[in-house]
Design an enzyme around this catalytic site. Structure first.
Site, PDB file in Angstrom:
ATOM      1  CB  ALA A  55      34.990  32.340 -44.037  1.00 17.38           C
ATOM      2  CD  GLN A 201      44.815  32.879 -50.907  1.00 20.66           C
ATOM      3  OE1 GLN A 201      45.475  33.719 -51.512  1.00 20.66           O
ATOM      4  NE2 GLN A 201      44.739  32.847 -49.604  1.00 20.66           N
ATOM      5  CG  ASP A 242      37.783  35.515 -44.478  1.00 20.10           C
ATOM      6  OD1 ASP A 242      37.962  36.155 -45.539  1.00 20.10           O
ATOM      7  OD2 ASP A 242      38.104  34.324 -44.331  1.00 20.10           O
TER       8      ASP A 242
HETATM    9  O1  MRU Z   1      43.164  33.060 -46.398  1.00 17.57           O
HETATM   10  P1  MRU Z   1      41.995  32.432 -47.094  1.00 17.57           P
HETATM   11  O2  MRU Z   1      42.342  31.816 -48.413  1.00 17.57           O
HETATM   12  O3  MRU Z   1      41.236  31.495 -46.193  1.00 17.57           O
HETATM   13  O4  MRU Z   1      41.047  33.667 -47.394  1.00 17.57           O
HETATM   14  C1  MRU Z   1      39.818  33.465 -48.054  1.00 17.57           C
HETATM   15  C2  MRU Z   1      39.072  34.692 -48.310  1.00 17.57           C
HETATM   16  O5  MRU Z   1      39.471  35.783 -47.956  1.00 17.57           O
HETATM   17  C3  MRU Z   1      37.730  34.521 -48.921  1.00 17.57           C
HETATM   18  O6  MRU Z   1      37.424  35.591 -49.755  1.00 17.57           O
HETATM   19  C4  MRU Z   1      36.707  34.451 -47.785  1.00 17.57           C
HETATM   20  O7  MRU Z   1      37.046  33.447 -46.880  1.00 17.57           O
HETATM   21  C5  MRU Z   1      35.359  34.218 -48.276  1.00 17.57           C
HETATM   22  S1  MRU Z   1      35.224  32.538 -48.768  1.00 17.57           S
HETATM   23  C6  MRU Z   1      33.661  32.169 -49.274  1.00 17.57           C
END
Ligand code: MRU
Length: 366
Positions: A55, A201, A242
């Site tokens: 995010a 991830q 997010d």
């Molecule tokens: O789909 P992504 O990889 O963008 O999802 C990321 C996440 O869900 C993270 O946990 C979230 O963005 C917090 S990042 C500091």
């Protein structure tokens, strides 16, 4: 992020440049490479195709994207078109709209000739603030880790989901900031890293970060956390987010809700690291109203990895003809969240506590 004793930001604008350089996260963990984003289309593509993700980093990249659009054409219509292009890239992370609105507000009323310069300066400020916010989250989260270390007299086992580390932000990350702070303070920690299907991830990005920083960790299949918690192997969970609704409901990578349920059943504290730009006071009920991104089937039907011969290959793991579903995020109800680790301290996940800590955000939304 910490790499070979150096700190490298996920996004940076070389001094005086009218473009940004990012770490291309689609190449990790097997190759480390950067890419230059030189216009708004490239920024939008990088967000949509997840060269950048997480995010805070999505928001920062979008801010620079808008600055690059204004550099090419400072007119109101070009600004509106670029804003719409960037805003449509990923629906769940509220940091995206927050950062775009901030750039739009900065340039409103400025003569066209001054717009791009002001937008770049504001995007730089967003990037710097992100690092400062995450450092503060790290300090507040460290206090929680220190308490557990004192109580148990041994290393602290932390479970995290997805990647909410330095790669998800400009630097440090949110959920991993307390882990880095613990490392700096000499408090022994070990991180259980959910692999985080379908894009992995956790397995590819969080593990890469922790290897690079020299932090002890273990990658686990997504369905392992409950077992570990039942057997006292997890002292606390820290995840990123997010979007956090006004009532404290938390959207995060799909699977977070299941970890929160397991944590509650086993009395394991479940914390969410929340930088204030991730707050969405306009959404009263997160479970009902936070938009959930649905992504392409290929992320579920296929997996990519490195073969024994060193080649990066993608293979199908689902029978031809099987339909799949790919919800990118889920929402954890506030009642399952022990606390929100914010840059202003650790607060309860409810409307009153959030509004008390961030009255500035609530006023603006009203
Ligand atoms: O789909 P992504 O990889 O963008 O999802 C990321 C996440 O869900 C993270 O946990 C979230 O963005 C917090 S990042 C500091």
């Amino acid at each position: 992020m910490r790499l070979n004793g150096q700190t490298i930001r996920s996004i940076r604008r070389p001094p005086g440049a009218r473009h940004v350089t990012i770490i291309d996260q689609t190449r990790l963990p097997f190759a480390f490479g950067t890419a230059d984003l030189t216009d708004a289309n490239a920024a939008a593509r990088a967000i949509r195709d997840m060269l950048v993700r997480g995010a805070p980093l999505i928001g920062t990249t979008a801010a620079y994207g808008l600055a690059m659009a204004l550099d090419a054409d400072p007119s109101d219509s070009a600004l509106a078109d670029a804003r719409a292009l960037l805003a449509a890239t990923r629906p769940t992370a509220i940091n995206l709209a927050w950062a775009l609105d901030r750039i739009v507000a900065t340039v409103a009323g400025l003569p066209p000739a001054e717009r791009a310069g002001a937008a770049f300066a504001e995007a730089d400020a967003i990037a710097e603030e992100d690092v400062a916010i995450n450092a503060a989250i790290g300090r507040h989260g460290l206090a929680l880790i220190e308490r557990l270390h004192r109580r148990h007299g041994r290393l602290v086992n932390i479970l995290t989901h997805c990647n909410a580390g330095a790669l998800a932000a400009v630097d440090l990350g949110t959920a991993l900031a307390p882990v880095y702070a613990a490392q700096d303070a000499g408090i022994p920690v070990h991180v259980f890293v959910d692999e985080t299907r379908p894009r992995n991830q956790g397995a590819s990005l969080t593990a890469f970060e922790l290897v690079s920083a020299g932090i002890p960790h273990t990658v686990i299949p997504d369905n392992t956390g409950g077992h570990l918690m039942q057997h006292g192997m997890v002292d606390l969970c820290i995840v990123g987010t997010d979007r956090v609704a006004a009532n404290g409901d938390v959207a995060n990578k799909i699977g977070t809700y299941l970890k929160a349920l397991a944590a509650r059943d086993n009395r394991v504290p479940f914390y969410v690291a929340l930088p204030s730009p991730t707050l969405d006071p306009a959404i009263a009920d997160g479970v009902r109203d936070i938009p959930i991104e649905q992504r392409g089937a290929a992320e579920v039907t296929h997996m990519t990895g490195r073969t024994a011969y060193g080649r990066i290959e993608t293979v199908r793991i689902v029978p031809d003809g099987s339909p799949v579903a790919n919800y990118g995020f889920d929402v954890t109800p506030a009642r399952l969240v022990t606390g929100l680790i914010t840059e202003r301290g650790v607060i309860a996940a409810n409307r009153m506590a959030i509004a008390a800590a961030f009255p500035d955000r609530f006023v603006r939304a009203a």
